[in-house]
Write a protein that holds these residues in place. Structure first.
Motif, mmCIF file in Angstrom:
data_model
loop_
_atom_site.group_PDB
_atom_site.id
_atom_site.type_symbol
_atom_site.label_atom_id
_atom_site.label_comp_id
_atom_site.label_asym_id
_atom_site.label_seq_id
_atom_site.Cartn_x
_atom_site.Cartn_y
_atom_site.Cartn_z
ATOM 1 N N ASN A 1 -7.390 -0.028 -2.530
ATOM 2 C CA ASN A 1 -7.625 -1.425 -2.877
ATOM 3 C C ASN A 1 -8.534 -1.545 -4.095
ATOM 4 O O ASN A 1 -8.303 -2.371 -4.984
ATOM 5 C CB ASN A 1 -8.250 -2.161 -1.692
ATOM 6 C CG ASN A 1 -7.274 -2.412 -0.566
ATOM 7 O OD1 ASN A 1 -6.063 -2.277 -0.742
ATOM 8 N ND2 ASN A 1 -7.778 -2.762 0.601
ATOM 9 N N ALA A 2 -9.585 -0.723 -4.125
ATOM 10 C CA ALA A 2 -10.502 -0.770 -5.262
ATOM 11 C C ALA A 2 -9.800 -0.394 -6.554
ATOM 12 O O ALA A 2 -10.028 -1.006 -7.601
ATOM 13 C CB ALA A 2 -11.689 0.160 -5.000
ATOM 14 N N ALA B 1 -8.705 4.205 6.909
ATOM 15 C CA ALA B 1 -9.547 3.116 6.411
ATOM 16 C C ALA B 1 -10.157 3.483 5.064
ATOM 17 O O ALA B 1 -10.192 2.667 4.131
ATOM 18 C CB ALA B 1 -10.639 2.784 7.427
ATOM 19 N N LEU C 1 -9.399 1.519 1.514
ATOM 20 C CA LEU C 1 -10.446 0.914 0.708
ATOM 21 C C LEU C 1 -10.439 1.471 -0.708
ATOM 22 O O LEU C 1 -10.611 0.728 -1.688
ATOM 23 C CB LEU C 1 -11.806 1.141 1.369
ATOM 24 C CG LEU C 1 -12.035 0.437 2.711
ATOM 25 C CD1 LEU C 1 -13.374 0.849 3.314
ATOM 26 C CD2 LEU C 1 -11.981 -1.071 2.548
ATOM 27 N N THR D 1 0.840 -1.193 0.000
ATOM 28 C CA THR D 1 0.000 0.000 0.000
ATOM 29 C C THR D 1 0.884 1.255 0.000
ATOM 30 O O THR D 1 2.037 1.201 0.417
ATOM 31 C CB THR D 1 -0.921 -0.004 1.231
ATOM 32 O OG1 THR D 1 -0.118 -0.115 2.417
ATOM 33 C CG2 THR D 1 -1.886 -1.178 1.175
ATOM 34 N N SER E 1 -11.335 -4.585 -5.887
ATOM 35 C CA SER E 1 -12.187 -4.848 -4.728
ATOM 36 C C SER E 1 -11.662 -4.065 -3.537
ATOM 37 O O SER E 1 -10.467 -4.150 -3.220
ATOM 38 C CB SER E 1 -12.199 -6.340 -4.388
ATOM 39 O OG SER E 1 -12.834 -6.571 -3.137
ATOM 40 N N PRO E 2 -12.517 -3.298 -2.842
ATOM 41 C CA PRO E 2 -12.049 -2.541 -1.672
ATOM 42 C C PRO E 2 -11.504 -3.431 -0.557
ATOM 43 O O PRO E 2 -10.702 -2.970 0.258
ATOM 44 C CB PRO E 2 -13.306 -1.785 -1.206
ATOM 45 C CG PRO E 2 -14.211 -1.778 -2.387
ATOM 46 C CD PRO E 2 -13.937 -3.044 -3.132
ATOM 47 N N LEU E 3 -11.918 -4.677 -0.534
ATOM 48 C CA LEU E 3 -11.530 -5.574 0.551
ATOM 49 C C LEU E 3 -10.357 -6.477 0.191
ATOM 50 O O LEU E 3 -9.960 -7.320 0.995
ATOM 51 C CB LEU E 3 -12.728 -6.441 0.964
ATOM 52 C CG LEU E 3 -13.969 -5.678 1.438
ATOM 53 C CD1 LEU E 3 -15.073 -6.647 1.809
ATOM 54 C CD2 LEU E 3 -13.632 -4.765 2.600
#
Length: 748
Positions: A330-331, A323, A327, A163, A336-338
Motif C-alpha cells: 500500500n505504501a 499484514a 502495508l 493487491t 500510505s500503508p493504510l
C-alpha cells in the motif's frame, strides 16, 4: 454422487463414533455424524488425520542394490498408501484431477482471449509484471494514452486496482511453465480438496464431504471460474484453509491444560497456518472474508475457554506476514500503508449508499438501499441455477439446519453466509454487475462464490440424510440438480463461445498487420483492456503491437511522434461490443495518417440505422461549441467536415444528402488561443421506434493541433484496411479524401 445409499457405512468410512442425535434413532446413518456435539467439532485423536491416512505402512523391502532398493522402497510405500486410501479418498482425488482438466479446457478452449470480465486482463497484467521482476507496469508517454483498465498513472508507472497476492500465484505459474494453465489447474484441484476436507471437519462423514465436493465441482459457476484469471476461487481456497486450520487447532485450545500441553506443538502450527491463510485472503478481498468468517471466529474464541490467549496468539502470528506485505505494498502503491489501491482511482468506488462511480469520468450513479436489495436478489436468483441444483440444495440445507444436523461450526458458517448477503446490499459493485453491465448472466454470479461454498456443505448434509430416509426422493433431487446444471451450462457455454469468437476474429485482423504496428483503440472510457482484453500492452510496453487509446488532439499526435517506426492504425469498436452475445460486434481497422494545411477537409458518412428508428442526429463538437444536425436514420448520410485554425464547419449536408431539419446549437465555448490542442469529435444518436428513447450509437475523434504558423495538423483515417464479420459495425465514417502522407512508417 457417492454414498447416497441408506445403509450404515463401514468402519473404514467412519472417522469417529459419536452418539446418536436425540430423536434420530430411526436414521441408520446417524452413527457416523456429529450433530449433537456442543462444540460443533468432531472428537478425534491428536494424531488422527481424518482424510484417508493409511492405517498401516508396508515395511520397506530388504536387500538389493542401494539405488534399486531405494526406488523399490519408494514404490512400495506409494503402493501401500494407495492401497490404504479409502474409496472416497480415491474418488475425491479423481474429482480434483477432473477439476484441473476442466480448468485447462475452460482456459484454452472457452476463454483463450479471457472472458468478458475485464478484471481478468488486470490480473494477467499484474502477474506478467511480477514475473518480469517489477511491482508495477511501466507507464508510456503520455501516460493516460497507454493506461490499462482502471489503472492510475503515477511516477512513471501504473498502479493497478488490486493487491498482488493472487497475481503472484499466476506469476509463479507463468515463470515455471510459461503459461497460466498450471496455476489455474492447481487452484481448481485445491478447491475440490479443501471443500472435501472442510466437509470432513464439519461433519466427520466421508459421504457428506464427498457429496459437498461433488456439488461444488459440478456447479456451473465453479466450472467457469476454474479457467478464469480472477481472485474469487483462490480466495475461497484460502478461506477454507483458514477454517480447517482453526478447527484443527481449536480442540487443543478447548482441552484441559494437561491435554493442551500434548497438542500445542502440533495443533499450534495449524492455527498459525489459519492466520496466514485468513490474512492473505483478507488482503485480497477484505470485506468478503471478514464478514463470512466473523461468526466462526467469534464462536471459536467463545468456546476456547482457558486457551483463548494461546489460540489468538498463534492465529495472530500467522496474520503478521500478509499484514506486513500488504502495508508495504500500500505504501509503495498509494503512498500510505493504510490506503488500498482499490479506491485510488476513484474515491466513490466504495461500500455504502449514495453517489457511486467506477472511474473519474463515469457518470454519477445514485445507489440506494432498494438498488442493493434488487442486486442481491438478482444474484441469488442466478445462483439458484449456477450452483449445482442451487434451489434443491437450499431446501436440503434448510432441512439440515432445522433438524440440527450441522453442528455449531456449520451453523456459524451459515450465519456468515447470511451476513455476507446482507452486507452485499450495501455493495454497489453487485448492482453494477447485475444491471449496468449484466455480464453475470453469462459467466455466473461470481460475487456469491463464498455463499455457494457454504451452501454445498449444508446441502450435502441434508441430501445425505434424505438419501438415508427416502432414497428415491434423494435420487429425484439429484436428478433435478443435474438437470439444472446441464440447462445452465447449455446456455452459458454457447453464449461464451460466441463472445470468444468475436475476440478471435478481432485478434485475426490485428495479428495480420505487418511490422510492428501502433493501434489506437477508439473506446469510452479511455482505458485499454476494455471492452476486449486483446487491446493490452505487456508490462514494459515491448510487444509487437503497441496499443494506445485515442484521446484526440495533441495526445494522439504525441503518441505517433513517440513511435516513429510504427505504422499507425485506428480500431473502431461498437460501444456495446461483447456486452451480450447479440450485441453489435463488427469492428473496423483503418490506416491513419497526418494531414497538415491551412484547412483539412474530411469526408463524413453515416450508415442507415439497422433498426427501425423515429429520428437520428449527428452532433459535431468543435473548439467553439456543439451543434446538433437532425439526419435521416433510414438512408446513408454524407457531409464534409472542414477543420481550420478558427474551428470546424460541417458542409455539404443538405436535404439531398440526409439533413431533415435545422441545425441546433447545443453549447458554446470560448474560442481557445490560436495555437494548441483542439477538441474535434462527431457523435451519432438514434431514437428507436420500439422504445422511443434516444440512445448513443457511435463517436469518432479527429485529433487536431493548431500549429504556430496557423496551419492545422489532423490525424485521420485514409481508409479501411480490415474488418471483422460481426453485426452492426460502427456506423460513423470519418476519413480524408484521396491519399495522404502516412503518419509514420510505410502503409501495408
Amino acid at each position: 454422487m457417492p454414498y447416497l445409499h441408506p445403509e450404515r457405512p463401514s468402519s473404514a468410512d467412519t472417522l469417529t463414533p459419536v452418539t446418536r442425535a436425540r430423536g434420530d434413532q430411526d436414521r441408520r446413518a446417524a452413527t457416523v455424524d456429529a450433530p449433537g456435539q456442543s462444540s460443533g467439532i468432531p472428537t478425534a485423536r491428536p494424531d488422527d488425520d481424518p482424510v484417508d491416512r493409511p492405517t498401516t505402512d508396508a515395511p520397506p523391502p530388504r536387500g538389493g542394490r542401494a539405488g534399486g532398493g531405494l526406488g523399490r522402497r519408494i514404490a512400495a510405500r506409494a503402493a501401500a498408501r494407495l492401497a490404504a486410501t479409502s474409496p472416497t479418498g480415491r474418488y475425491v482425488a479423481v474429482l480434483a484431477f477432473v477439476a484441473a482438466v476442466v480448468a485447462l479446457l475452460v482456459k484454452y478452449l472457452l476463454f483463450p482471449h479471457l472472458s468478458i470480465n475485464n478484471d481478468e486482463a488486470l490480473y494477467r497484467l499484474q502477474a506478467q509484471t511480477l514475473a518480469a521482476g517489477r511491482l508495477f507496469p511501466v507507464a508510456g508517454d503520455p501516460a493516460a494514452s497507454y493506461a490499462p483498465w482502471l489503472a492510475v498513472p503515477t511516477d512513471g508507472h501504473y498502479v493497478l486496482k488490486y493487491t498482488p497476492f493472487v497475481p503472484a500465484l499466476f506469476a509463479l505459474s507463468l515463470l515455471v511453465t510459461g503459461g497460466f494453465g498450471a496455476g489455474l489447474a492447481l487452484v481448481a484441484a485445491a478447491a475440490v480438496v479443501t471443500t472435501y476436507r472442510l466437509g470432513l471437519a464439519l461433519f466427520a462423514d466421508r459421504r457428506v464431504a464427498a457429496v459437498a465436493a461433488t456439488l461444488f465441482t459440478t456447479s456451473p459457476l465453479v466450472v467457469l471460474l476454474d479457467g478464469m484469471l480472477l481472485a474469487y476461487l483462490p480466495v475461497l481456497v484460502l478461506a477454507q484453509l483458514a477454517v480447517l486450520g482453526l478447527l484443527r487447532g481449536l480442540a487443543a485450545a478447548r482441552g484441559a491444560p494437561s491435554e493442551r500441553r500434548g497438542w500445542r506443538d502440533r495443533r499450534g502450527w495449524a492455527l498459525a497456518g489459519a492466520g496466514l491463510a485468513a490474512g492473505t485472503a483478507v488482503a485480497v478481498r477484505p470485506f468478503d472474508v471478514l464478514v463470512l468468517l466473523a461468526p466462526l471466529a467469534c464462536w471459536a474464541v467463545w468456546t476456547a475457554r482457558g486457551g483463548r490467549g494461546w489460540l489468538l496468539g498463534r492465529v495472530g502470528l500467522g496474520l503478521v506476514p500478509p499484514a506486513a506485505l500488504l502495508l508495504a505494498f500500500n505504501a509503495a502503491a498509494t503512498g500510505s500503508p493504510l490506503r488500498l489501491p482499490f479506491a485510488y482511482l476513484e474515491s466513490e468506488d466504495k461500500m455504502g449508499f449514495g453517489v457511486r462511480r467506477l472511474y473519474p469520468t463515469d457518470r454519477a450513479h445514485d445507489f440506494g438501499f432498494l438498488d442493493g436489495l434488487s442486486a442481491v436478489g438478482n444474484h441469488l436468483f442466478l445462483l439458484g441455477g449456477w450452483a449445482c441444483g442451487g434451489v434443491v440444495m437450499l431446501g436440503c440445507a434448510v432441512a439440515a439446519v432445522a433438524r440440527r444436523r450441522v453442528g455449531a461450526a456449520g451453523t456459524a458458517l451459515g450465519v456468515g453466509a447470511l451476513l455476507f448477503l446482507a452486507g452485499y446490499v450495501a455493495f454497489w459493485g453487485a448492482w453494477n454487475a447485475a444491471f449496468l453491465w449484466g455480464g453475470i448472466k453469462y459467466i455466473g454470479p461470481f460475487y456469491l462464490l463464498p455463499v455457494l461454498a457454504v451452501l454445498v456443505q449444508l446441502g450435502a448434509r441434508g441430501l445425505v440424510d434424505l438419501a438415508a430416509w427416502r432414497p428415491r426422493l434423494a435420487g429425484a433431487a439429484g436428478a433435478v440438480a443435474a438437470g439444472l446444471t446441464c440447462l445452465v451450462l447449455a446456455f452459458a457455454i454457447p453464449a461464451n463461445v460466441t463472445l470468444t469468437r468475436h475476440d478471435r476474429d478481432l485478434d485475426t485482423i490485428v495479428d495480420a498487420l505487418p511490422g510492428e504496428p501502433l493501434v489506437f483503440l477508439s473506446v469510452d472510457p479511455e482505458y485499454l483492456m476494455h471492452p476486449t482484453s486483446l487491446a493490452a500492452n505487456p508490462p514494459e510496453l515491448d510487444g509487437r503491437v503497441r496499443w494506445a487509446v485515442t484521446r484526440g488532439g495533441a495526445a494522439d499526435l504525441a503518441v505517433v511522434a513517440d513511435n516513429p517506426g510504427r505504422p499507425a492504425y485506428l480500431l473502431r469498436i461498437p460501444p456495446a461490443y461483447n456486452r451480450t452475445p447479440d450485441a453489435p460486434a463488427g469492428t473496423r481497422l483503418e490506416r491513419l495518417a497526418e494531414h497538415t494545411g491551412d484547412a483539412v477537409t474530411l469526408d463524413v458518412a453515416v450508415d442507415p440505422s439497422p433498426e427501425r428508428a423515429i429520428s437520428a442526429r449527428l452532433v459535431v463538437t468543435g473548439p467553439t461549441g456543439d451543434v446538433s444536425y437532425p439526419i435521416d436514420p433510414d438512408r446513408p448520410v454524407t457531409a464534409r467536415l472542414v477543420i481550420d485554425a478558427d474551428g470546424v464547419t460541417l458542409g455539404a449536408l443538405t436535404r439531398q444528402t440526409g439533413l431533415t431539419g435545422n441545425p441546433k446549437v447545443l453549447r458554446t465555448r470560448t474560442p481557445p488561443a490560436r495555437a494548441g490542442n483542439r477538441v474535434v469529435a462527431l457523435a451519432v444518436y438514434v431514437t428507436p421506434a420500439d422504445t422511443g428513447k434516444e440512445k448513443f450509437v457511435d463517436r469518432q475523434l479527429a485529433p487536431t493541433v493548431v500549429n504556430t504558423d496557423g496551419t492545422v495538423t489532423v490525424l485521420a483515417s485514409t481508409g479501411q484496411v480490415a474488418a471483422t464479420p460481426g453485426r452492426e459495425p460502427p456506423p460513423l465514417h470519418l476519413a480524408a479524401p484521396g491519399s495522404a502522407r502516412p503518419a509514420s512508417g510505410s502503409p501495408p
